[in-house]
Motif scaffolding. Sequence first.
Motif, PDB file in Angstrom:
ATOM      1  N   LEU A  42     -13.706 -65.604  21.431  1.00 43.95           N
ATOM      2  CA  LEU A  42     -14.627 -64.837  22.260  1.00 43.95           C
ATOM      3  C   LEU A  42     -15.153 -63.674  21.435  1.00 43.95           C
ATOM      4  N   GLY A  43     -16.460 -63.422  21.552  1.00 46.37           N
ATOM      5  CA  GLY A  43     -17.089 -62.361  20.780  1.00 46.37           C
ATOM      6  C   GLY A  43     -17.831 -61.370  21.649  1.00 46.37           C
ATOM      7  N   TRP A  44     -17.621 -60.077  21.348  1.00 44.37           N
ATOM      8  CA  TRP A  44     -18.362 -58.988  21.979  1.00 44.37           C
ATOM      9  C   TRP A  44     -19.267 -58.371  20.924  1.00 44.37           C
ATOM     10  N   ASN A  45     -20.512 -58.095  21.257  1.00 48.68           N
ATOM     11  CA  ASN A  45     -21.452 -57.540  20.279  1.00 48.68           C
ATOM     12  C   ASN A  45     -20.989 -56.200  19.728  1.00 48.68           C
ATOM     13  N   ALA A  46     -20.210 -55.472  20.508  1.00 53.31           N
ATOM     14  CA  ALA A  46     -19.605 -54.199  20.087  1.00 53.31           C
ATOM     15  C   ALA A  46     -18.287 -54.059  20.823  1.00 53.31           C
ATOM     16  N   CYS A  47     -17.399 -53.221  20.298  1.00 49.39           N
ATOM     17  CA  CYS A  47     -16.115 -53.011  20.966  1.00 49.39           C
ATOM     18  C   CYS A  47     -16.348 -52.503  22.386  1.00 49.39           C
ATOM     19  N   PRO A  48     -15.752 -53.135  23.381  1.00 45.97           N
ATOM     20  CA  PRO A  48     -15.958 -52.716  24.765  1.00 45.97           C
ATOM     21  C   PRO A  48     -15.519 -51.273  25.005  1.00 45.97           C
ATOM     22  N   LYS A  49     -16.219 -50.617  25.919  1.00 41.44           N
ATOM     23  CA  LYS A  49     -15.902 -49.235  26.287  1.00 41.44           C
ATOM     24  C   LYS A  49     -15.289 -49.141  27.680  1.00 41.44           C
ATOM     25  N   VAL A  50     -15.292 -50.257  28.415  1.00 43.68           N
ATOM     26  CA  VAL A  50     -14.718 -50.267  29.764  1.00 43.68           C
ATOM     27  C   VAL A  50     -13.759 -51.444  29.875  1.00 43.68           C
ATOM     28  N   ASP A  51     -12.810 -51.335  30.783  1.00 40.90           N
ATOM     29  CA  ASP A  51     -11.841 -52.402  30.997  1.00 40.90           C
ATOM     30  C   ASP A  51     -12.521 -53.658  31.537  1.00 40.90           C
ATOM     31  N   GLY A  52     -12.035 -54.806  31.079  1.00 43.08           N
ATOM     32  CA  GLY A  52     -12.433 -56.077  31.664  1.00 43.08           C
ATOM     33  C   GLY A  52     -13.827 -56.554  31.343  1.00 43.08           C
ATOM     34  N   GLN A  53     -14.483 -55.942  30.378  1.00 45.92           N
ATOM     35  CA  GLN A  53     -15.852 -56.343  30.030  1.00 45.92           C
ATOM     36  C   GLN A  53     -15.890 -57.777  29.529  1.00 45.92           C
ATOM     37  N   GLY A  54     -16.859 -58.558  29.999  1.00 46.07           N
ATOM     38  CA  GLY A  54     -16.972 -59.953  29.605  1.00 46.07           C
ATOM     39  C   GLY A  54     -17.523 -60.123  28.209  1.00 46.07           C
ATOM     40  N   ALA A  55     -17.125 -61.207  27.556  1.00 44.94           N
ATOM     41  CA  ALA A  55     -17.593 -61.517  26.204  1.00 44.94           C
ATOM     42  C   ALA A  55     -19.054 -61.928  26.211  1.00 44.94           C
ATOM     43  N   ASP A  56     -19.702 -61.732  25.058  1.00 49.35           N
ATOM     44  CA  ASP A  56     -21.102 -62.128  24.893  1.00 49.35           C
ATOM     45  C   ASP A  56     -21.248 -63.520  24.308  1.00 49.35           C
ATOM     46  N   HIS A  57     -20.274 -63.936  23.494  1.00 48.94           N
ATOM     47  CA  HIS A  57     -20.401 -65.213  22.789  1.00 48.94           C
ATOM     48  C   HIS A  57     -19.081 -65.973  22.821  1.00 48.94           C
ATOM     49  N   ILE A  58     -19.164 -67.259  22.590  1.00 45.47           N
ATOM     50  CA  ILE A  58     -17.996 -68.128  22.547  1.00 45.47           C
ATOM     51  C   ILE A  58     -18.171 -69.142  21.426  1.00 45.47           C
ATOM     52  N   ILE A  59     -17.077 -69.439  20.735  1.00 48.19           N
ATOM     53  CA  ILE A  59     -17.036 -70.521  19.747  1.00 48.19           C
ATOM     54  C   ILE A  59     -15.823 -71.385  20.077  1.00 48.19           C
ATOM     55  N   GLY A  60     -16.009 -72.674  20.082  1.00 47.00           N
ATOM     56  CA  GLY A  60     -14.936 -73.611  20.413  1.00 47.00           C
ATOM     57  C   GLY A  60     -15.250 -74.449  21.637  1.00 47.00           C
ATOM     58  N   HIS A  61     -16.144 -73.942  22.488  1.00 53.12           N
ATOM     59  CA  HIS A  61     -16.575 -74.663  23.686  1.00 53.12           C
ATOM     60  C   HIS A  61     -18.036 -74.362  23.956  1.00 53.12           C
ATOM     61  N   ALA A  62     -18.658 -75.229  24.730  1.00 48.04           N
ATOM     62  CA  ALA A  62     -20.081 -75.072  25.020  1.00 48.04           C
ATOM     63  C   ALA A  62     -20.344 -73.977  26.036  1.00 48.04           C
ATOM     64  N   ASP A  63     -19.338 -73.640  26.867  1.00 47.07           N
ATOM     65  CA  ASP A  63     -19.522 -72.619  27.888  1.00 47.07           C
ATOM     66  C   ASP A  63     -18.195 -71.914  28.138  1.00 47.07           C
ATOM     67  N   PHE A  64     -18.242 -70.838  28.913  1.00 40.77           N
ATOM     68  CA  PHE A  64     -17.071 -69.993  29.126  1.00 40.77           C
ATOM     69  C   PHE A  64     -16.060 -70.588  30.109  1.00 40.77           C
ATOM     70  N   SER A  65     -16.425 -71.630  30.841  1.00 39.56           N
ATOM     71  CA  SER A  65     -15.517 -72.204  31.826  1.00 39.56           C
ATOM     72  C   SER A  65     -14.746 -73.409  31.296  1.00 39.56           C
ATOM     73  N   SER A  66     -14.985 -73.777  30.036  1.00 43.09           N
ATOM     74  CA  SER A  66     -14.323 -74.939  29.451  1.00 43.09           C
ATOM     75  C   SER A  66     -13.112 -74.521  28.627  1.00 43.09           C
ATOM     76  N   GLU A  67     -12.147 -75.427  28.497  1.00 47.12           N
ATOM     77  CA  GLU A  67     -10.992 -75.185  27.643  1.00 47.12           C
ATOM     78  C   GLU A  67     -10.460 -76.523  27.161  1.00 47.12           C
ATOM     79  N   GLY A  68      -9.444 -76.479  26.282  1.00 48.07           N
ATOM     80  CA  GLY A  68      -8.870 -77.701  25.749  1.00 48.07           C
ATOM     81  C   GLY A  68      -8.975 -77.763  24.241  1.00 48.07           C
ATOM     82  N   ARG A  69      -8.005 -78.443  23.627  1.00 48.31           N
ATOM     83  CA  ARG A  69      -7.956 -78.556  22.173  1.00 48.31           C
ATOM     84  C   ARG A  69      -9.199 -79.248  21.632  1.00 48.31           C
ATOM     85  N   ASN A  70      -9.836 -78.592  20.655  1.00 45.58           N
ATOM     86  CA  ASN A  70     -11.032 -79.145  20.018  1.00 45.58           C
ATOM     87  C   ASN A  70     -12.083 -79.574  21.029  1.00 45.58           C
TER      88      ASN A  70
END
Length: 360
Positions: A42-70
């Motif tokens: 999960l990638g944030w464009n800058a270090c978050p300044k507030v608790d619980g801030q959502g990520a801007d980018h993801i690598i490993g899956h096509a969307d933020f709701s997916s999971e699983g090996r490879n």
Amino acid sequence: MQPKGVVGAVVPSRETLFGPRGAAVTADGALWVCDTGHHRLLGWNACPKVDGQGADHIIGHADFSSEGRNGHSDVGVTTLNVPTGIVGIGQGLAVADAWNHRVLIWREAPRRTQQPADLVLGQADFSGSEINRGNNHPSANTLFWPYGVHWDGERLYVADTGNRRVLWWDGLPVRNGQAADGVLGQRDFVCRDENAGGAPSAMSMRWPHAVTRLGSYLAVADAGDNRVLIWSHLPATNGQSADFVLGQRDATADAHNQGEYYPTASSFNMPYGISAFADLLVVADTANSRLLGWRVDEIAEGAPASVLAAQPDFGSKGDNRWGTPQRDSLCWPYGIQAAGSTLIVADSGNNRVLLWDRLA
């Protein structure tokens, strides 16, 4: 509606983490986290300044709701299987993709979702994922469960945990599958025995998980032997012995908390993470759920730590101090990484990443 008593699947999101093992800030100021249990970055464009801030980018899956090996697909240039260690390297990023037995490198830090890596180490190409490339023995260009990565501006280090060694490359690698230039923890590139086939010593390792450099010192967190190995200058030869040991009375000992139930300022229980934080050497004493710190001039054989976080005193342990999570508590911290005046802690057991500013 679900039948009574049936619990639904927990769906990942851009705000959630599952057992994160590492986090780092890249040269462009972005924060990248190994969301290990979800097999993604999960990638944030800058270090978050507030608790619980959502990520801007993801690598490993096509969307933020997916999971699983490879991503439930073949191994490839954007897939991950238990990502652990992570570090900024120059303008880029390196990630230990532990159970694909490889390290992925981006020459420039990723700036978009599913940005493919540029280079792979440990495998011949991006489709490979076998332990030691399917061979019975390791070599200078193979990996087995690589857990940690570190770049000191001169060398790239990989804690090749399953092969019970640390590999280094002089300068940043330039081609896929490039062989390492040196090895620590084993006498050569083809051995992988626990503690080099004997009892613990100043040259051997059991489960090396993290590497850092503090001034002229090189330090390796050897979680399996419950210690940190320290070279006073950068090693120059394969299998070179460490000069100091922290966490044990000497280099032949390996017991949790030096054989006692409770820790002290001089003992560890499975230290997985390590980082240089200004003039401090900081160790994630993982199974004691605390951070310990030594100033440069305090480093010596068996020396006690002078800095403590997440526990009330050096004799205490316990996940979240045997209570609920707090802003100053930890539950099995794994990866730690300094970014200026901020220490980034992968607080794995609490499924979160903490950003702690140094106050003194």
